[in-house]
Design a protein around this motif. Structure first.
Motif, PDB file in Angstrom:
ATOM      1  N   ALA A   1       0.829  -1.208   0.000  1.00  0.00           N
ATOM      2  CA  ALA A   1       0.000   0.000   0.000  1.00  0.00           C
ATOM      3  C   ALA A   1       0.863   1.256   0.000  1.00  0.00           C
ATOM      4  O   ALA A   1       0.532   2.257  -0.660  1.00  0.00           O
ATOM      5  CB  ALA A   1      -0.939  -0.014   1.206  1.00  0.00           C
ATOM      6  N   THR A   2       1.970   1.224   0.740  1.00  0.00           N
ATOM      7  CA  THR A   2       2.885   2.372   0.761  1.00  0.00           C
ATOM      8  C   THR A   2       3.443   2.640  -0.630  1.00  0.00           C
ATOM      9  O   THR A   2       3.432   3.777  -1.122  1.00  0.00           O
ATOM     10  CB  THR A   2       4.045   2.113   1.735  1.00  0.00           C
ATOM     11  N   LEU A   3       3.923   1.593  -1.272  1.00  0.00           N
ATOM     12  CA  LEU A   3       4.559   1.764  -2.574  1.00  0.00           C
ATOM     13  C   LEU A   3       3.540   2.102  -3.660  1.00  0.00           C
ATOM     14  O   LEU A   3       3.843   2.859  -4.596  1.00  0.00           O
ATOM     15  CB  LEU A   3       5.349   0.507  -2.923  1.00  0.00           C
ATOM     16  N   LYS A   4       2.332   1.579  -3.539  1.00  0.00           N
ATOM     17  CA  LYS A   4       1.298   1.938  -4.514  1.00  0.00           C
ATOM     18  C   LYS A   4       0.937   3.414  -4.404  1.00  0.00           C
ATOM     19  O   LYS A   4       0.761   4.110  -5.413  1.00  0.00           O
ATOM     20  CB  LYS A   4       0.051   1.083  -4.330  1.00  0.00           C
ATOM     21  N   LYS A   5       0.825   3.893  -3.181  1.00  0.00           N
ATOM     22  CA  LYS A   5       0.483   5.298  -2.997  1.00  0.00           C
ATOM     23  C   LYS A   5       1.568   6.200  -3.590  1.00  0.00           C
ATOM     24  O   LYS A   5       1.273   7.250  -4.184  1.00  0.00           O
ATOM     25  CB  LYS A   5       0.276   5.588  -1.509  1.00  0.00           C
ATOM     26  N   LEU A   6       2.824   5.794  -3.440  1.00  0.00           N
ATOM     27  CA  LEU A   6       3.919   6.587  -4.003  1.00  0.00           C
ATOM     28  C   LEU A   6       3.921   6.509  -5.527  1.00  0.00           C
ATOM     29  O   LEU A   6       4.034   7.537  -6.212  1.00  0.00           O
ATOM     30  CB  LEU A   6       5.259   6.119  -3.444  1.00  0.00           C
ATOM     31  N   THR A   7       3.803   5.302  -6.077  1.00  0.00           N
ATOM     32  CA  THR A   7       3.841   5.182  -7.549  1.00  0.00           C
ATOM     33  C   THR A   7       2.623   5.820  -8.195  1.00  0.00           C
ATOM     34  O   THR A   7       2.716   6.374  -9.298  1.00  0.00           O
ATOM     35  CB  THR A   7       3.976   3.707  -7.964  1.00  0.00           C
ATOM     36  N   ASP A   8       1.490   5.799  -7.532  1.00  0.00           N
ATOM     37  CA  ASP A   8       0.313   6.507  -8.051  1.00  0.00           C
ATOM     38  C   ASP A   8       0.578   8.014  -8.095  1.00  0.00           C
ATOM     39  O   ASP A   8       0.193   8.707  -9.049  1.00  0.00           O
ATOM     40  CB  ASP A   8      -0.913   6.229  -7.187  1.00  0.00           C
ATOM     41  N   ALA A   9       1.224   8.528  -7.051  1.00  0.00           N
ATOM     42  CA  ALA A   9       1.528   9.959  -7.009  1.00  0.00           C
ATOM     43  C   ALA A   9       2.524  10.331  -8.102  1.00  0.00           C
ATOM     44  O   ALA A   9       2.434  11.420  -8.696  1.00  0.00           O
ATOM     45  CB  ALA A   9       2.081  10.340  -5.635  1.00  0.00           C
ATOM     46  N   ILE A  10       3.471   9.444  -8.367  1.00  0.00           N
ATOM     47  CA  ILE A  10       4.448   9.706  -9.435  1.00  0.00           C
ATOM     48  C   ILE A  10       3.744   9.786 -10.784  1.00  0.00           C
ATOM     49  O   ILE A  10       4.006  10.692 -11.595  1.00  0.00           O
ATOM     50  CB  ILE A  10       5.533   8.615  -9.446  1.00  0.00           C
ATOM     51  N   LYS A  11       2.828   8.856 -11.025  1.00  0.00           N
ATOM     52  CA  LYS A  11       2.092   8.867 -12.294  1.00  0.00           C
ATOM     53  C   LYS A  11       1.247  10.125 -12.408  1.00  0.00           C
ATOM     54  O   LYS A  11       1.172  10.756 -13.476  1.00  0.00           O
ATOM     55  CB  LYS A  11       1.221   7.612 -12.398  1.00  0.00           C
ATOM     56  N   ALA A  12       0.628  10.529 -11.296  1.00  0.00           N
ATOM     57  CA  ALA A  12      -0.190  11.747 -11.316  1.00  0.00           C
ATOM     58  C   ALA A  12       0.654  12.989 -11.561  1.00  0.00           C
ATOM     59  O   ALA A  12       0.148  13.997 -12.088  1.00  0.00           O
ATOM     60  CB  ALA A  12      -0.939  11.878  -9.993  1.00  0.00           C
ATOM     61  N   ALA A  13       1.942  12.921 -11.202  1.00  0.00           N
ATOM     62  CA  ALA A  13       2.849  14.053 -11.407  1.00  0.00           C
ATOM     63  C   ALA A  13       3.429  14.080 -12.820  1.00  0.00           C
ATOM     64  O   ALA A  13       4.267  14.935 -13.124  1.00  0.00           O
ATOM     65  CB  ALA A  13       3.971  14.009 -10.380  1.00  0.00           C
ATOM     66  N   GLY A  14       3.001  13.138 -13.662  1.00  0.00           N
ATOM     67  CA  GLY A  14       3.482  13.109 -15.037  1.00  0.00           C
ATOM     68  C   GLY A  14       4.586  12.113 -15.285  1.00  0.00           C
ATOM     69  O   GLY A  14       5.182  12.098 -16.376  1.00  0.00           O
ATOM     70  N   GLY A  15       4.874  11.266 -14.281  1.00  0.00           N
ATOM     71  CA  GLY A  15       5.920  10.274 -14.433  1.00  0.00           C
ATOM     72  C   GLY A  15       5.404   8.966 -14.996  1.00  0.00           C
ATOM     73  O   GLY A  15       4.200   8.811 -15.254  1.00  0.00           O
ATOM     74  N   PRO A  16       6.278   7.995 -15.149  1.00  0.00           N
ATOM     75  CA  PRO A  16       5.894   6.692 -15.690  1.00  0.00           C
ATOM     76  C   PRO A  16       5.171   5.845 -14.645  1.00  0.00           C
ATOM     77  O   PRO A  16       5.110   6.195 -13.462  1.00  0.00           O
ATOM     78  CB  PRO A  16       7.224   6.067 -16.067  1.00  0.00           C
ATOM     79  N   ALA A  17       4.658   4.718 -15.105  1.00  0.00           N
ATOM     80  CA  ALA A  17       4.024   3.757 -14.199  1.00  0.00           C
ATOM     81  C   ALA A  17       5.120   2.858 -13.626  1.00  0.00           C
ATOM     82  O   ALA A  17       5.385   1.764 -14.125  1.00  0.00           O
ATOM     83  CB  ALA A  17       2.974   2.948 -14.940  1.00  0.00           C
ATOM     84  N   TYR A  18       5.756   3.357 -12.571  1.00  0.00           N
ATOM     85  CA  TYR A  18       6.829   2.585 -11.948  1.00  0.00           C
ATOM     86  C   TYR A  18       6.295   1.271 -11.385  1.00  0.00           C
ATOM     87  O   TYR A  18       5.192   1.208 -10.834  1.00  0.00           O
ATOM     88  CB  TYR A  18       7.460   3.369 -10.798  1.00  0.00           C
ATOM     89  N   GLU A  19       7.112   0.233 -11.499  1.00  0.00           N
ATOM     90  CA  GLU A  19       6.888  -1.007 -10.764  1.00  0.00           C
ATOM     91  C   GLU A  19       7.856  -1.046  -9.593  1.00  0.00           C
ATOM     92  O   GLU A  19       8.781  -0.229  -9.497  1.00  0.00           O
ATOM     93  CB  GLU A  19       7.086  -2.215 -11.686  1.00  0.00           C
ATOM     94  N   TRP A  20       7.642  -1.996  -8.680  1.00  0.00           N
ATOM     95  CA  TRP A  20       8.536  -2.092  -7.531  1.00  0.00           C
ATOM     96  C   TRP A  20       8.864  -3.535  -7.205  1.00  0.00           C
ATOM     97  O   TRP A  20       8.144  -4.464  -7.577  1.00  0.00           O
ATOM     98  CB  TRP A  20       7.934  -1.401  -6.306  1.00  0.00           C
ATOM     99  N   ARG A  21       9.979  -3.683  -6.501  1.00  0.00           N
ATOM    100  CA  ARG A  21      10.383  -4.960  -5.943  1.00  0.00           C
ATOM    101  C   ARG A  21      10.936  -4.697  -4.544  1.00  0.00           C
ATOM    102  O   ARG A  21      11.655  -3.711  -4.318  1.00  0.00           O
ATOM    103  CB  ARG A  21      11.460  -5.646  -6.784  1.00  0.00           C
ATOM    104  N   GLN A  22      10.599  -5.565  -3.619  1.00  0.00           N
ATOM    105  CA  GLN A  22      11.097  -5.453  -2.244  1.00  0.00           C
ATOM    106  C   GLN A  22      10.838  -6.768  -1.536  1.00  0.00           C
ATOM    107  O   GLN A  22      10.177  -7.657  -2.078  1.00  0.00           O
ATOM    108  CB  GLN A  22      10.434  -4.296  -1.515  1.00  0.00           C
ATOM    109  N   ILE A  23      11.350  -6.931  -0.339  1.00  0.00           N
ATOM    110  CA  ILE A  23      11.105  -8.111   0.491  1.00  0.00           C
ATOM    111  C   ILE A  23      10.643  -7.641   1.860  1.00  0.00           C
ATOM    112  O   ILE A  23      11.296  -6.792   2.496  1.00  0.00           O
ATOM    113  CB  ILE A  23      12.370  -8.985   0.617  1.00  0.00           C
ATOM    114  N   ASP A  24       9.521  -8.173   2.324  1.00  0.00           N
ATOM    115  CA  ASP A  24       9.030  -7.809   3.649  1.00  0.00           C
ATOM    116  C   ASP A  24       9.992  -8.320   4.715  1.00  0.00           C
ATOM    117  O   ASP A  24      10.385  -9.492   4.693  1.00  0.00           O
ATOM    118  CB  ASP A  24       7.650  -8.422   3.896  1.00  0.00           C
ATOM    119  N   PRO A  25      10.364  -7.484   5.663  1.00  0.00           N
ATOM    120  CA  PRO A  25      11.237  -7.937   6.748  1.00  0.00           C
ATOM    121  C   PRO A  25      10.460  -8.775   7.764  1.00  0.00           C
ATOM    122  O   PRO A  25       9.222  -8.757   7.790  1.00  0.00           O
ATOM    123  CB  PRO A  25      11.710  -6.634   7.375  1.00  0.00           C
ATOM    124  N   ALA A  26      11.194  -9.495   8.601  1.00  0.00           N
ATOM    125  CA  ALA A  26      10.570 -10.112   9.765  1.00  0.00           C
ATOM    126  C   ALA A  26      10.131  -8.999  10.710  1.00  0.00           C
ATOM    127  O   ALA A  26      10.788  -7.960  10.825  1.00  0.00           O
ATOM    128  CB  ALA A  26      11.545 -11.051  10.462  1.00  0.00           C
TER     129      ALA A  26
END
Length: 608
Positions: free
Chosen positions: A362-387
């Motif tokens: 949800a954090t990364l979606k909110k950021l990538t949505d904001a980037i797209k709204a600012a005129g940027g590309p549709a970024y994808e992401w990769r990460q690993i949830d910590p313990a």
């Protein structure tokens, strides 16, 4: 008026008692009112020879009153100084949460207990403030002229910062105010001091404080800050400014680095645990706007791969949308839409709520949505949830590093198997380096990562060529002794863990290069250490990586401002195969009172 200027009752601590027992301080003495003046109480070391004793009828003039918070009181300065430059002529009279019934210009006689107050507690390692507590006083006259303020300027502030006690306490040493800046400031504790036409080197904080320098010609950055470029030179002219003027009468200036307080800024010299010596201003200079611009970097060319690193400072879905929008605008417009972004301090999906949630989608979606709204590309992401609760940071936040990438420009090589505890391995695919998991975490079971973020490595492909990017967020400097510590040189205890982390990442890079000496490797992130630190020496050991900040002009080597020092904490490093990198630190945050993060982002453009 800073809400941080609070403390409990002052007290003589065990530090004073042990110093007395060791013979480092003179034993307390009793004296009649006629014999004891403020310079006698202050003494010629950092600890009063009267610590813990009662004094009576100490004369002086009230120079300032703190009438807010739970640390109220007034500053008292003697109009008849002695000839010893080591002894301060002023002292703070602590009245707790009670507003003292005195006015500036009152001539008073004060009786009370001499106490040494250690901001943050004695274990914090800071210096003490000599005070009078449990005080009573009588006002003898009012409207008296105040003593002249001591000018802080290059001629009066030594370049050498502190005496070297081999890591031990300097409390028992006689002050040498003509030799060391910390001794100069201590010899002026509580006294009226002033700066003239002072450059701002640390922007106004949410606590209504800013930093200026009394040495305008010393170690300045290209944009007007004070450059911290070695342990030997902490920039001795830095001093914090707070205000005793009611904000309704004079709002505190909202200043950026590069601005100035013109005219005179003056008031008693205080000391606290949020930045050391500060002028509690009763007179504030006028703010002169330096019109410092926020930087933009050039766009990458078609054949250039751009990689950025950005600490987004505890970002979660609970963060205000305005911050997401500003981060997005910075990435799109100021950083020219990097192909890959290594993010630090990405929190889980419910932020600091301390429960079992560790996902950050949800954090990364909110950021990538904001980037797209600012005129940027549709970024994808990769990460690993910590313990849960294993990676440090704000409790419950589960901060981690993550990758954003623009799929129109670069592809991610997904290899299943990466999780919070499984170490990624380097594999050999027909003479080319590859990863057992992509994304994968580097050596997560190693004790050096205890309560700290684990590095994330991913394999990307740009124009058909593999590029390995390692995102990092090394352990913080929390617990280190401050530059203005009573222990000199100050201990940097957190450094041990960071050097271990640097060695672990260095070892992983060497494994990649052992398979393919021409492997294209980029190491990026908030390493929480300087380019001249042991950790960076270990990270670059063997010449496997180049720290790109070292190739910049010296006065541009910074991306973070702390206590008025412009310094390097974030880095991008590259392997030998990545020749002629075009590297830029993009100054959009650290120098400004209005920030979207406390870190400036960085970007490198490469031709793999």
């Amino acid at each position: 008026m800073s809400p941080r200027a609070v403390r409990g009752p002052a007290a003589v601590t065990a530090v004073v008692a042990s110093a007395l027992a060791a013979g480092l301080l003179a034993a307390p003495q009793s004296a009649s009112a006629a014999e004891v003046r403020i310079h006698d109480i202050q003494g010629s070391t950092r600890i009063s020879p009267f610590a813990g004793t009662q004094v009576s009828e100490v004369p002086g003039t009230v120079t300032a009153v703190r009438a807010f918070g739970s640390s109220r009181g007034f500053w008292l300065q003697d109009q008849r100084p002695d000839r010893d430059r080591a002894t301060s002529e002023a002292i703070f009279v602590f009245t707790g949460s009670k507003t003292p019934s005195v006015a500036v210009g009152d001539a008073v006689r004060v009786s009370g207990t001499v106490s040494e107050y250690y901001p943050g507690g004695a274990d914090a390692g800071l210096q003490s403030v000599t005070e009078l507590t449990k005080a009573t006083w009588t006002v003898e006259s009012s409207g008296n002229e105040l003593p002249a303020a001591f000018p802080l300027k290059p001629a009066t502030v030594p370049d050498r910062y502190a005496p070297d006690a081999g890591g031990g306490s300097i409390e028992g040493l006689r002050l040498r105010p003509n030799s060391y800046a910390l001794d100069r400031y201590e010899s002026l504790e509580g006294m009226r001091v002033s700066v003239e036409d002072a450059p701002v080197v640390g922007a106004t904080t949410p606590y209504n404080e800013l930093w200026v320098t009394a040495e305008p010609g010393h170690a300045r950055t290209a944009r007007g800050g004070a450059l911290y470029s070695s342990y030997r030179d902490p920039n001795s002219g830095r001093v914090k400014v707070a205000s005793l003027i009611p904000f309704a009468q004079r709002p505190f200036p909202v200043a950026d680095v590069g601005d100035a307080l013109t005219g005179t800024t003056a008031g008693p010299l205080d000391y606290d645990n949020f930045g050391g010596y500060e002028i509690q201003a009763t007179t504030l200079g006028a703010l002169e706007d330096g019109n410092l611009p926020r930087e933009t970097t050039r766009a990458q060319k078609a054949d250039e791969l751009s990689i950025a690193t950005y600490n987004v400072e505890n970002l979660s879905p609970k963060t205000a949308q305005a911050k997401f929008d500003r981060l997005a605008s910075g990435l799109v417009h100021n950083l020219a839409t990097p192909d890959i972004v290594a993010l630090e301090e990405v929190q889980d999906d419910n932020g600091a709520t301390n429960d079992a949630v560790t996902s950050a989608g949800a954090t990364l979606k909110k950021l990538t949505d904001a980037i797209k709204a600012a005129g940027g590309p549709a970024y994808e992401w990769r990460q690993i949830d910590p313990a849960d609760d294993q990676d440090g940071g704000q409790p419950g936040g589960n901060i981690r590093v993550a990758f954003l990438f623009n799929p129109e420009r670069v592809s991610f090589t997904d290899v299943a198997g990466g999780d919070a505890t499984t170490p990624v391995r380097v594999t050999d695919k027909d003479g080319e380096a590859a990863l057992s998991a992509s994304p994968g975490r580097i050596d997560p079971g190693n004790p050096v990562w205890k309560d700290s973020r684990k590095p994330l490595v991913g394999q990307f492909s740009f124009r058909g060529r593999p590029v390995f990017v390692i995102a990092n967020h090394f352990n913080s400097k929390g617990g280190d002794q401050g530059l203005d510590s009573r222990f000199q040189p100050p201990a940097r205890g957190s450094e041990t863990q960071r050097t271990g982390q640097a060695q672990a990442v260095n070892a992983f890079v060497k494994k990649l290069l052992a398979v393919d000496a021409q492997a294209r490797v980029v190491v990026a992130g908030d390493l929480n250490d300087y380019q001249f630190s042991p950790a960076l020496a270990d990270l670059t050991a063997g010449g496997v990586l180049t720290d790109l900040v070292t190739g910049m002009r010296k006065d541009e080597r910074y991306g973070y401002v702390y206590n008025g020092n412009s310094q390097v904490l974030d880095h991008i490093l590259t392997s030998r195969a990545l020749r002629r990198p075009d590297y830029d630190i993009v100054h959009i945050n650290a120098e400004f009172a209005d920030q979207s993060s406390d870190h400036d982002p960085q970007v490198v453009r490469l031709k793999p």
